[in-house]
Design a protein around this motif. Structure first.
Motif, PDB file in Angstrom:
ATOM      1  N   TRP A  90     -10.898   5.402   7.955  1.00 47.08           N
ATOM      2  CA  TRP A  90     -10.174   6.191   6.961  1.00 47.08           C
ATOM      3  C   TRP A  90      -9.767   7.560   7.487  1.00 47.08           C
ATOM      4  CZ3 TRP A  90      -8.280   3.196   3.548  1.00 47.08           C
ATOM      5  CH2 TRP A  90      -8.990   2.088   3.088  1.00 47.08           C
ATOM      6  N   SER A 109     -10.503   6.267   0.579  1.00 50.87           N
ATOM      7  CA  SER A 109     -10.495   4.813   0.740  1.00 50.87           C
ATOM      8  C   SER A 109      -9.690   4.160  -0.379  1.00 50.87           C
ATOM      9  CB  SER A 109     -11.921   4.268   0.753  1.00 50.87           C
ATOM     10  OG  SER A 109     -12.579   4.575  -0.461  1.00 50.87           O
ATOM     11  N   ARG A 110      -9.198   2.953  -0.116  1.00 54.58           N
ATOM     12  CA  ARG A 110      -8.430   2.198  -1.100  1.00 54.58           C
ATOM     13  C   ARG A 110      -9.260   1.035  -1.624  1.00 54.58           C
ATOM     14  NH1 ARG A 110      -4.476   2.984   3.024  1.00 54.58           N
ATOM     15  NH2 ARG A 110      -4.756   0.844   3.766  1.00 54.58           N
ATOM     16  N   GLN A 111      -8.920   0.587  -2.830  1.00 57.60           N
ATOM     17  CA  GLN A 111      -9.619  -0.551  -3.423  1.00 57.60           C
ATOM     18  C   GLN A 111      -9.362  -1.812  -2.611  1.00 57.60           C
ATOM     19  OE1 GLN A 111      -8.433  -0.862  -7.518  1.00 57.60           O
ATOM     20  NE2 GLN A 111      -9.952   0.622  -8.210  1.00 57.60           N
ATOM     21  N   GLY A 112     -10.332  -2.695  -2.614  1.00 59.35           N
ATOM     22  CA  GLY A 112     -10.180  -3.971  -1.932  1.00 59.35           C
ATOM     23  C   GLY A 112     -10.754  -3.998  -0.529  1.00 59.35           C
ATOM     24  N   TYR A 113     -11.314  -2.871  -0.080  1.00 58.15           N
ATOM     25  CA  TYR A 113     -11.892  -2.799   1.255  1.00 58.15           C
ATOM     26  C   TYR A 113     -13.407  -2.624   1.144  1.00 58.15           C
ATOM     27  CZ  TYR A 113      -7.174  -2.076   3.140  1.00 58.15           C
ATOM     28  OH  TYR A 113      -5.860  -2.218   3.482  1.00 58.15           O
ATOM     29  N   ALA A 114     -14.127  -3.349   1.994  1.00 60.84           N
ATOM     30  CA  ALA A 114     -15.581  -3.214   2.046  1.00 60.84           C
ATOM     31  C   ALA A 114     -15.968  -2.510   3.342  1.00 60.84           C
ATOM     32  CB  ALA A 114     -16.240  -4.588   1.983  1.00 60.84           C
ATOM     33  N   ASN A 115     -17.198  -2.014   3.394  1.00 60.12           N
ATOM     34  CA  ASN A 115     -17.680  -1.391   4.622  1.00 60.12           C
ATOM     35  C   ASN A 115     -17.749  -2.421   5.742  1.00 60.12           C
ATOM     36  OD1 ASN A 115     -18.011   1.144   3.448  1.00 60.12           O
ATOM     37  ND2 ASN A 115     -20.113   0.691   2.802  1.00 60.12           N
ATOM     38  N   HIS A 134       0.793  -1.232   0.000  1.00 62.63           N
ATOM     39  CA  HIS A 134       0.000   0.000   0.000  1.00 62.63           C
ATOM     40  C   HIS A 134       0.827   1.284   0.000  1.00 62.63           C
ATOM     41  CE1 HIS A 134      -3.790  -2.126   0.413  1.00 62.63           C
ATOM     42  NE2 HIS A 134      -3.259  -2.852   1.378  1.00 62.63           N
TER      43      HIS A 134
END
Length: 370
Positions: free
Chosen positions: A345, A350-356, A53
């Motif tokens: 955050w 936010s970064r890709q690959g993360y869900a709520n 990251h």
């Protein structure tokens, strides 16, 4: 200044631990900070995460070891071997030998002898220290009154740490009478006591709880080592306030509140709070929670702050439902790692690959408080 806080998943079953990656600044100009390193295998996970990251040659401005327990310390050896660290903040138990000599039961100890024995028992911390020296890292004591980046160290103070040290499970026998006279006796944890506590937890009884009837009690006691945890208070843009607690207990949280009051840091206004010690019922109580995060709100009130918990997915003891409910009543939105990274955050994109994240519910059935 913004602050992103990511709790990495650490351990499995009852093998909980902590590893928290922080980014503070803004999206184009930020610094990285790591609080704790989890178990030995967590070190590789941290290194991989940082490189994925933040580039192949990330630099950690600050690394904080909250206390000397292996589930927080072990992975830092890999981090210091692989990643550039500018500043390391920790407690070196053996360096307090001269100050604590009179607090041990055996009066034949010399400072050099006590220092040597304590250092041998804390070989992981010693190795972390040596790796930091080898890469030219600045090494600092993490005690009340210090500032670590944007964070204030609220606990422990040096005097409090000195009284706690002889009560650690790996140090020689304490002089109980002397420590009691100072009002600092908690008790020395033993292997037998830990086995008995584990057996008691395995036979846990269940009972009911409502919003209006709280079963969490004051008076819970954790180990002296846990109470020595570094507690960090950070202030950021838009009145965002962050409290990171490690494994501290009611004593450490009370010392934190006392210090915050003394220097004018507001309580009950947090945006983000780490639930201590993976959600253990021994580390919090109604009185200290009321003081730190606020009183119980009317049922149905909106959440006022995020309450993050580091706990494995299949841990039957952490987090305790009775603790989850206590934070929820006071406006906390409880989020547990349970096998996945969880990110606050804090103003960063936010970064890709993360869900709520899905918050934990309020539980109608909780553990009996024993």
């Amino acid at each position: 200044m913004h602050c992103e806080i990511e709790f990495l998943p650490v351990g499995d079953a009852s093998k909980a631990g902590d590893a928290i990656v922080l980014r503070y600044g803004n999206a184009f100009d930020y610094k990285l900070m790591l609080v704790d390193g989890g178990h030995a295998e967590t070190g590789d996970q941290i290194v991989s995460h940082l490189r994925q990251h933040f580039g192949q040659r990330p630099v950690l401005e600050h690394v904080v070891l909250t206390h000397s327990d292996g589930d927080h310390a072990s992975g830092l050896r890999t981090v210091l071997a692989e990643i550039k660290v500018k500043n390391l903040w920790l407690h070196l138990p053996w360096e307090h030998a001269a100050e604590t000599l009179q607090l041990f039961a055996d009066k034949r100890w010399t400072v050099d002898g006590l220092r040597r024995v304590i250092k041998e028992q804390y070989s992981i911390v010693s190795e972390i220290h040596d790796l930091a020296v080898a890469q030219g890292t600045t090494i600092n004591g993490a005690f009340q009154g210090q500032n670590i980046g944007p964070f204030h160290v609220c606990s422990p103070s040096v005097p409090a740490y000195n009284f706690l040290l002889p009560q650690f499970d790996k140090t020689p026998e304490p002089d109980q009478a002397v420590i009691e006279q100072a009002g600092m006796w908690l008790g020395k944890e033993s292997l037998v006591k830990r086995i008995m506590e584990a057996a008691k937890a395995a036979l846990q009884d269940w009972t009911t709880e409502t919003w209006a009837f709280e079963r969490l009690k004051d008076g819970g006691q954790t180990s002296a080592s846990n109470e020595s945890s570094v507690v960090l208070y950070g202030c950021f843009d838009n009145n965002v306030r962050v409290l990171l607690t490690g494994d501290t207990g009611i004593n450490g949280l009370t010392w934190t509140a006392n210090y915050a009051d003394r220097i004018g840091l507001p309580l009950r206004q947090f945006t983000f709070v780490q639930v201590p010690h993976h959600g253990s019922r021994r580390n919090v109580g109604p009185t200290v929670l009321n003081r730190l995060v606020g009183p119980i709100l009317p049922q149905g009130s909106s959440s006022r702050f995020a309450a993050y918990i580091s706990a494995p997915a299949d841990d039957t003891k952490h987090p305790r439902r009775i603790v989850i409910n206590a934070f929820t009543r006071r406006g906390g939105l409880p989020i547990a790692t349970q096998g996945n990274s969880k990110v606050h955050w804090g103003g960063f994109p936010s970064r890709q690959g993360y869900a709520n994240a899905e918050p934990l519910p309020f539980y109608a059935e909780v553990e009996e408080y024993t």
